[in-house]
Structure formats: C-alpha cells, structure tokens
Design a protein around this motif. Structure first.
Motif, mmCIF file in Angstrom:
data_model
loop_
_atom_site.group_PDB
_atom_site.id
_atom_site.type_symbol
_atom_site.label_atom_id
_atom_site.label_comp_id
_atom_site.label_asym_id
_atom_site.label_seq_id
_atom_site.Cartn_x
_atom_site.Cartn_y
_atom_site.Cartn_z
ATOM 1 N N VAL A 145 -3.258 5.321 11.324
ATOM 2 C CA VAL A 145 -2.051 6.125 11.574
ATOM 3 C C VAL A 145 -2.146 6.684 12.988
ATOM 4 O O VAL A 145 -3.082 7.424 13.314
ATOM 5 N N LYS A 146 -1.194 6.316 13.844
ATOM 6 C CA LYS A 146 -1.195 6.750 15.243
ATOM 7 C C LYS A 146 -0.351 7.997 15.450
ATOM 8 O O LYS A 146 -0.715 8.887 16.221
ATOM 9 N N LYS A 147 0.818 8.058 14.775
ATOM 10 C CA LYS A 147 1.717 9.205 14.863
ATOM 11 C C LYS A 147 2.025 9.678 13.452
ATOM 12 O O LYS A 147 1.904 8.912 12.490
ATOM 13 N N PRO A 148 2.447 10.960 13.301
ATOM 14 C CA PRO A 148 2.777 11.450 11.957
ATOM 15 C C PRO A 148 3.836 10.583 11.285
ATOM 16 O O PRO A 148 4.824 10.179 11.895
ATOM 17 N N LEU A 149 3.614 10.281 10.017
ATOM 18 C CA LEU A 149 4.576 9.508 9.231
ATOM 19 C C LEU A 149 5.690 10.415 8.718
ATOM 20 O O LEU A 149 5.485 11.623 8.545
ATOM 21 N N ASP A 150 6.877 9.839 8.444
ATOM 22 C CA ASP A 150 8.031 10.643 8.049
ATOM 23 C C ASP A 150 8.799 9.899 6.965
ATOM 24 O O ASP A 150 9.478 8.900 7.226
ATOM 25 N N LEU A 195 0.867 -1.190 0.000
ATOM 26 C CA LEU A 195 0.000 0.000 0.000
ATOM 27 C C LEU A 195 0.896 1.231 0.000
ATOM 28 O O LEU A 195 1.820 1.332 0.808
ATOM 29 N N THR A 196 0.635 2.172 -0.939
ATOM 30 C CA THR A 196 1.412 3.419 -1.032
ATOM 31 C C THR A 196 0.526 4.596 -0.607
ATOM 32 O O THR A 196 -0.570 4.777 -1.146
ATOM 33 N N ILE A 197 1.027 5.383 0.352
ATOM 34 C CA ILE A 197 0.290 6.564 0.840
ATOM 35 C C ILE A 197 1.271 7.713 1.012
ATOM 36 O O ILE A 197 2.478 7.485 1.192
ATOM 37 N N PRO A 198 0.818 8.984 0.961
ATOM 38 C CA PRO A 198 1.718 10.128 1.211
ATOM 39 C C PRO A 198 2.079 10.206 2.687
ATOM 40 O O PRO A 198 1.307 9.799 3.556
ATOM 41 N N GLU A 199 3.247 10.784 2.958
ATOM 42 C CA GLU A 199 3.728 10.836 4.335
ATOM 43 C C GLU A 199 2.886 11.775 5.219
ATOM 44 O O GLU A 199 2.929 11.685 6.444
ATOM 45 N N ASP A 200 2.099 12.687 4.612
ATOM 46 C CA ASP A 200 1.282 13.606 5.426
ATOM 47 C C ASP A 200 -0.133 13.093 5.635
ATOM 48 O O ASP A 200 -1.047 13.861 5.943
ATOM 49 N N THR A 201 -0.340 11.774 5.466
ATOM 50 C CA THR A 201 -1.653 11.193 5.770
ATOM 51 C C THR A 201 -2.021 11.527 7.220
ATOM 52 O O THR A 201 -1.208 11.381 8.134
ATOM 53 N N LYS A 202 -3.258 11.965 7.433
ATOM 54 C CA LYS A 202 -3.677 12.456 8.740
ATOM 55 C C LYS A 202 -3.641 11.351 9.794
ATOM 56 O O LYS A 202 -3.960 10.195 9.509
ATOM 57 N N VAL A 203 -3.255 11.761 11.023
ATOM 58 C CA VAL A 203 -3.319 10.847 12.157
ATOM 59 C C VAL A 203 -4.779 10.435 12.367
ATOM 60 O O VAL A 203 -5.685 11.264 12.339
ATOM 61 N N GLY A 204 -5.006 9.128 12.591
ATOM 62 C CA GLY A 204 -6.357 8.612 12.760
ATOM 63 C C GLY A 204 -6.941 8.012 11.506
ATOM 64 O O GLY A 204 -8.006 7.367 11.552
ATOM 65 N N SER A 205 -6.273 8.206 10.353
ATOM 66 C CA SER A 205 -6.795 7.656 9.099
ATOM 67 C C SER A 205 -6.665 6.127 9.092
ATOM 68 O O SER A 205 -5.652 5.569 9.530
ATOM 69 N N ILE A 206 -7.706 5.448 8.588
ATOM 70 C CA ILE A 206 -7.668 3.993 8.430
ATOM 71 C C ILE A 206 -7.015 3.693 7.078
ATOM 72 O O ILE A 206 -7.489 4.153 6.027
ATOM 73 N N ILE A 207 -5.922 2.928 7.095
ATOM 74 C CA ILE A 207 -5.207 2.636 5.849
ATOM 75 C C ILE A 207 -5.385 1.177 5.401
ATOM 76 O O ILE A 207 -5.081 0.843 4.257
ATOM 77 N N LEU A 251 1.870 3.264 13.877
ATOM 78 C CA LEU A 251 0.595 2.664 13.489
ATOM 79 C C LEU A 251 -0.081 2.043 14.699
ATOM 80 O O LEU A 251 0.555 1.772 15.725
ATOM 81 N N MET A 252 -1.391 1.826 14.618
ATOM 82 C CA MET A 252 -2.152 1.161 15.666
ATOM 83 C C MET A 252 -3.277 0.361 15.007
ATOM 84 O O MET A 252 -3.613 0.574 13.829
#
Length: 831
Positions: free
Chosen positions: A514-519, A456-468, A499-500
């Motif tokens: 997403v639990k914490k900001p991705l980097d 799965l490819t997602i941008p690093e600024d995906t919002k915290v709390g988003s279901i991926i 992640l959580m």
C-alpha cells in the motif's frame, strides 16, 4: 497591722495574680529546681513559693543573686528588677530553710534561673563600609568577599538569626542584578548574568547597599542595619586561546609547547579534561599553564581535538568555567592510494557500442579530501587476456570511468577480462584489480508463474507500507544481470497510484504494498493488471507476450471515517460596521459514509460569530471592531451525526475591513506650550494629530481650523502636512495668562469625522527661555528673577557690542544670516 505582714500580703497577692510557677505548679517542697524567666520583665515578679516542714519558719537565698533575686520568709522567690540575658544568661542560687534560731534545718538546694532571650538588640555590621574586587567572567555563585554582622541576642532563637539582602546595586543596567548574597553567611558572589556581562571597560566600579535583619527577616518587628560595599571589577585573563594548528607526523622532539592559559592570580592548579573519551590523549599542561602536545599526531587517526583547560584552587574547587581548547591536525601526503575493499566487477553486454560507459572505478586516499594530497589519477597497465586484441578498454584519468575502447565483445570468445589499474597521487602508486564480465544480451522475456492471483479483501484503513500480495516471475537470461532482473509495474486498475511493487534482488519476487491511503468511498474494487519486464531492453525482434502479464482483484471493506472539509482554511472579508446577522462565509464538509453533519465553532473568544449547525453558514453575532482585532481566527468543527460521532476541524479566518469610525485626536498631550511675555513678535507652535483608523500608504490627511470665532482675531491655524499643523499668534497684545484654544480636526473620510481638541497656551515671564514665576521676596530685597534679569541685561549689552563687530567682519554673509535669523523666529514645539 504590722508592716512585715502587709509586705508579705502584697507579695502573696502579686503571686496569685501573676500565676508564675514551673510546669503549672506555683509552690512546692524545697528541692533542686530550674526556672525559665524572660529578660526585660517588670520588677517584683514572683518565680515560685517553697514550702518547708516544721521547725522551719524562714528561708535564706545565696549565690549569684546580683542584688536582683530575693526570698520572703514565706518562701516566695522573686526578682526585684528586670533581667538581662546579655549580662548573665544563667543564675546559680541556693535556697535553705531556717528554724526560729536561724539554724539551717533543710537544704541548701541548688536553684537555676535560666534567662530567656527577647529581641532587644539590633544587628550591627562589623564595618560601616566594605571594599572588594572581582574578576569578570568569574564563576557564578563562588564568593569573592563577605560582609559580617553581629547580634547580642541568643543565636539559638530567631532573635539572633540574621538575614542578609542586597537592597541597591549601582549602576543597575537593564534592571539586571549582577551580584547576589547568601542570606545566611553574607557571602557575595556573581549571578549568572553578572558572570557573563561584567566588563571593566564599560563599568569598572559598582556599589552595593547591603542590609541585615534579625528574626530571620520574618517579622515586622525585626531590627536591621545597613552597610555600603564598593566593588572593583578587574579584567579576566582566563580566556580561551586562539585555535592551534599542528602538522601531522612531526619529527621534532616532543613534548612541544602549543599554547598557554593563565589564571588571574598565582597559585592555581591546572589540568586538562577530555571532551570525548580517547584511546590516547596526547596533550599535557604544566603548573604555569603551558599546554604541550606530547607525541606526533596522525590526521588520518583523528583530524581535530577539543578538550578543556581547568583551573582549581588549593581545595580542588573550580575557579571559573573551563576553557575550550581547539587543535586542528594539518595534513601531509603520507598515505598511498588504497583499492576498494572488494574487487571491482563491471558488466558489459555483448552488443555494447564503442565508447559506452562500463562503470566507475573508485579508489581511496586517507589524506585530507579536496587537497592536492588526495587527488588520484588512474591508468590501465595490463589486460588479461589480450583477446581478440589488447587495449579493449580505457579509463578516464581523473574520474575513473571505464569505457569500451575498440569493438563490441562476444561472450563466447572471452566471458571475463582481468584488468590491472595503476592509481597514483603525487608521491605514491598502487595497483588495483578490476574484473569485466561479458554478459549475454536480453533475449528472454519474464514469465509469470501464474496469470491470475485471484481475489483479496482488506479493510480500507490498511496501513501504508503493508505488504498485501507476493507475485513471482522468472527470466531465462543469465542470473543476476540486467537481462534477468525483473521489474514489476501496475499498468491497469490503479490510476491513483495507491499501490506499489518492490522487487527482491535475490529471488525476483515482487511485493505488492500500500503506497497511499486506500478509500472505500472512492473505489471499493481494484482490477489490477501486472507487467514484468527487465531494466535492460529486449533485443531487436523479441517482444513481451501474455506470459509477462498477470491479473489480480483487490476488494476493500468500509471503515468509519471522520468528516472531510472541502478546504483546510476558509477566508472572508467584511467591513467592521457590518450589521449583526450578516452572512460572512459558508463552510462545507462531507462524511465519507454519507452521514449528516453538525457544525460548531471553537475559539470564538470575542463571541463575534455564530454558525448554522446544519448548513455551515457563519454569521456575525455582535458588533465587529477592526481596531480590536483586524484578523479574527476561529476553528470550525464538523461532527458526524450518528455512527461514532467522529469530528474534524478546519480554520476560519475573517479579515475586518476598516470604516471611518474614529474621530481625529491629538497625537499626545500638550501641557507645556508657552510664549514669553511680553511677546516681541508673533510666534507659532507645532502640534500633531492622529486617529485609530486605517490609512492609505500616504498616511492620514487631516484638515485643521479654529473651533471658536472668538479666536479669529488673535490666532490662526495653518496646515503643514497631513498630520501636523501650526498654531500662530496674529499680534503681540496678549495678557500674561493661559489661553485654551479650541481646534477642529477633520479626517476627510467617508463619511468624514471631526474631532474637537484644545491646546492650552501660556504667556509667561521667561528666564533663559523658560517660564519664570517668582517665589516671593522681602521688601527692599531683589528677587532671584530680578538678579537674573540684571545679569542677563549686562550680558546682552556685551553680546550686542560683539555682534556689531562680528557683523561688520562677516558683512558678505550678512544677508544669509538675516534670513536664517528670520526663519528661526518660528518657535519649536515646547512640551
């Protein structure tokens, strides 16, 4: 030349010079007209020239002339002296044209002269002094008295428009005006501050000086008058009563009086107002101010009431702010215990140990919490079925905790038990049902529906709390039990915990969020391993295998981000005398995308600093001054070069350390130092020094000395402590004049600084301990100073006689008194 001709020529000339007329016309036919003339104009002012057709040769004037208005044979209408609007505002005249025989050939026509007002009357108060009273806490803005002034000028013009103003309030406390006046009506009322702070105990009386100006107060040429207003402050009995307590479900006859309010004067109309809208409002008030409860109260329906008592005048206007009434309903034990709204169901595993807690049963009581009325006790009264034996369970009397009492259970023997629990308080008992389900043991492992969830490819600024991602495992144990509920965890690939996974309690689906900001810069690929397990432990001998694990690959795409500082706050210390160009600190920031960074300063209000835009090094750019700013705060801005030019901000704090750069000085200006002349004995004066530099906890440690050798024989300086010294005379032979004594004060710093100051000391004749300078007198007459001296001399003789008697009586304490008298010879500092 005939006299009549000269007279007519004079008026014609005056008419042409003054240019009077109506609507720019100075003459015209004989017809009804209205003229406007300002009062107070000089005499012999021409108003208009009437013209008549032949055979008319003359004109006559009648009506309200008051000996002021006349008309010439040529038809010139004029007034012979100034007009006064206050005497007569409108003059009704008639003008007629006459022929040579005196017969009216035209007219008469009505002529109206309206006298226009000028400001020639000053306003006058109807009373030289007004008296009034006001209650403390009266409503601000509600008038309690009026002052009135009159002005004879036209009220329809600014000349008669009056403006009132309070010019003085005595006493004036904390520079706050307690009273205000309506500048048009003269109504005096309290300000909001006056309403809050007027207190007859502190100040029962106030005096106001009130002025009135005409011209609406807008002209420097307006007239004014002043009056005095005495105001007595009376106690306010409109006060909030004490809170009321009422026992619920009273059987007494209602209504029952519970409290009362009273307005300051009779005749007030009372009412109650709800603070919150209630289905029923069980309170009332009569017109004496007595408040009643009108029906029994129920604490379980409402345990407290807050409402307002209002007093209004006969016009329905509030007399003051409403009073807040508080009523608390006191509880009695009038409610039986109640069972939970849903039947309580507990689960117990087959292999549960004796004494294990199965669950907690909680009943309720509507009576007041934390009182004896709401304390509940629990007891099991029935178990169905009684297999394999009765008394398999027990409940803690106070806590309601259920425990397994005798032996482990077997689901194949009995899958469910129905328990009846008796719940009681002091006066009531209630029976409640409880179900206990025996569940099988956890002998089945969770199994993922697939072992690999792909990429799965997602941008690093995906919002915290988003279901991926959604993952799913199943469990063959009994549904909706601790043995079949699935908990998911990430056991590999996410060391930073970004992640959580949340589990759906109905479907056991796992939602990866997403639990914490991705980097992207920290890690752009995550190789995740999931594990599925139950909250209940597996039975002995059963282990998880590969079916309880699944993999997943998360790929991040880069998003441009602002630079990141290595610290939020940078701090440095430097001495205030550091030379310009001194390096103070170095700030650093990095751009996540690796772009170069430019640094700049923000908030450098004193222009003390400069920053290298490339390295982030901060230097001093001007002389520093700790006494002006001991902690200097600025902001550092890091901006990426290229890209989107994003920027970030950090704080830079510079603490300035003190150096000894301020010489000592006097702590205040000493202008009133004196000794009485002629001095009877050497004396001394105290003085204090200070400087602006920073000192240790001991404070400054100054040293003091005379600054001129010429003073050595007459004066000496002695140190008392680090900040105070004493200037003393060495003899009594001083002249009656002012001596300017130079003092050197050293601070002992590194390097030490020395300040030169001077103290002006006056030797003068004294009366009652103060300098006396006679104002001059006539020959042969004693001066005031001589008279005072004679009086003091007489009193001194009497005092000496009494002192001798007193000393003989108190001779045992004489030695101590002498020592005290000697100590008092050191004069205090007079300023």
């Amino acid at each position: 030349m005939p006299q009549a001709y000269l007279h007519s020529l004079f008026f014609l000339t005056l008419y042409l010079i003054t240019g009077n007329g109506q609507d720019g016309k100075f003459s015209g036919p004989l017809k009804a007209m209205t003229f406007f003339v300002f009062e107070g104009q000089e005499e012999k002012q021409i108003i208009f020239q009437f013209k008549a057709n032949p055979p008319a040769v003359n004109f006559t004037l009648t009506g309200e002339t008051d000996g002021i208005f006349q008309i010439q044979p040529e038809g010139l209408l004029y007034h012979t002296k100034p007009l006064d609007r206050e005497t007569r505002a409108v003059h009704k005249l008639q003008v007629a044209a006459l022929d040579a025989r005196g017969t009216i050939v035209e007219g008469p026509v009505p002529i109206t002269i309206e006298v226009k007002d000028i400001n020639d009357n000053r306003p006058t108060f109807l009373q030289a002094k007004y008296e009034g009273s006001v209650r403390q806490n009266s409503r601000p803005g509600k008038p309690f008295m009026y002052v009135n002034a009159t002005d004879l000028d036209d009220p329809a013009t600014p000349n008669g428009q009056l403006l009132y103003e309070i010019t003085i309030q005595l006493p004036l406390i904390d520079n706050a005006m307690y009273f205000q006046i309506n500048n048009k009506t003269g109504a005096i009322s309290l300000t909001p501050k006056g309403s809050r702070e007027l207190d007859p105990v502190k100040n029962p009386f106030y005096n106001l000086m009130v002025s009135v100006k005409d011209m609406g107060g807008q002209s420097d040429n307006s007239f004014s008058d002043t009056t005095s207003v005495d105001i007595i402050v009376k106690e306010n009995i409109w006060k909030t009563p004490e809170p009321v307590k009422i026992v619920e479900n009273s059987t007494d006859l209602h209504p029952i009086k519970i409290t009362q309010v009273r307005w300051n004067e009779p005749g007030a109309q009372y009412s109650l107002v709800e603070k919150e809208k209630l289905s029923r409002f069980p309170f009332s008030i009569d017109q004496k101010g007595d408040i009643y409860v009108t029906q029994p109260l129920d604490r379980e329906e409402k345990d407290s009431y807050v409402f307002y008592a209002v007093a209004k005048d006969e016009h329905g206007k509030a007399l003051a702010s409403p009073l807040e009434i508080h009523v608390t309903v006191i509880d009695i034990n009038d409610n039986p215990p109640t069972c939970p709204p849903k039947e309580t169901i507990f689960e117990v595993q087959e292999n549960e140990k004796i004494g294990s807690n199965i669950g907690t049963f909680i009943a309720h009581d509507l009576d007041q919490e934390n009182t004896a009325n709401s304390v509940l006790e629990y007891r099991i009264v029935e178990q169905i079925p009684k297999l394999p034996t009765d008394g398999l369970f027990l409940v803690q009397t106070i806590t309601g905790v259920f425990q397994l009492a005798q032996q482990s259970l077997r689901k194949q023997d009995t899958p469910q038990y129905n328990i009846t629990v008796e719940v009681s308080n002091r006066d009531f008992k209630t029976l409640c049902p409880v179900q206990i389900h025996v569940i099988d043991i956890n002998d089945q492992i969770p199994i993922f529906e697939k072992s690999d969830y792909g990429n799965l490819t997602i941008p690093e600024d995906t919002k915290v709390g988003s279901i991926i991602l959604t993952i799913q495992a199943t469990d063959a144990d009994e549904p909706f039990t601790g043995s079949s509920k699935i908990l998911y965890s990430i056991i590999q690939g996410d060391d930073e915990g970004r992640l959580m996974i949340d589990t759906d309690p109905q479907t056991n689906a796992g939602y990866v969020k997403v639990k914490k900001p991705l980097d992207f810069e920290m890690s752009d690929v995550y190789n995740i391993v999931f594990k599925a397990e139950n909250p209940e432990p597996l039975v002995f001998g059963v282990e998880h295998n590969a079916s309880s694990f699944a993999t997943f690959r998360l790929i991040l795409t880069n998003v441009n981000e602002a630079p990141i500082f290595s610290q939020e706050i940078y701090q440095a210390k430097v001495h205030e005398d550091a030379p310009m160009g001194t390096k103070l600190m170095n700030v650093t920031a990095k751009d996540p995308e690796g772009l170069e960074i430019s640094y700049s300063l923000k908030g450098d209000v004193k222009n003390w600093l400069r920053i290298d835009p490339t390295t982030g090094e901060i230097f001093s750019a001007a002389p520093l001054d700790r006494e002006a700013e001991n902690l200097y705060r600025v902001q550092v801005v890091a901006t990426e070069i290229g890209g989107s030019s994003l920027s970030s901000v950090a704080e830079a704090h510079l603490t300035l350390l003190d150096v000894n750069d301020n010489p000592p000085r006097l702590a205040k200006e000493y202008t009133g130092l004196f000794f009485c002349h002629p001095p009877q004995a050497p004396g001394s004066l105290l003085f204090e020094a200070t400087d602006d530099d920073q000192h240790s906890f001991r404070g400054p440690q100054f040293t003091f000395s005379l600054g001129d050798e010429r003073f050595q024989n007459d004066w000496e300086v002695s140190k008392i402590n680090g900040t105070h010294a004493r200037l003393s005379t060495k003899h009594t032979g001083f002249e009656e004049k002012v001596y300017n004594i130079t003092i050197l004060i050293s601070d002992g710093g590194r390097p030490p600084l020395e300040g030169s100051v001077y103290l002006p000391v006056t030797f003068c004749k004294c009366v009652e301990g103060r300098c006396f300078r006679p104002a001059g007198h006539q020959p042969g007459m004693p001066t005031v100073g001589m008279a005072v001296g004679i009086l003091l001399g007489t009193l001194s003789v009497i005092g000496i006689t009494l002192a001798v008697v007193f000393i003989r009586i108190k001779k045992n304490k004489g030695k101590a008194n002498v020592e005290n008298a000697q100590a008092s010879e050191v004069h205090p500092l007079r300023n």
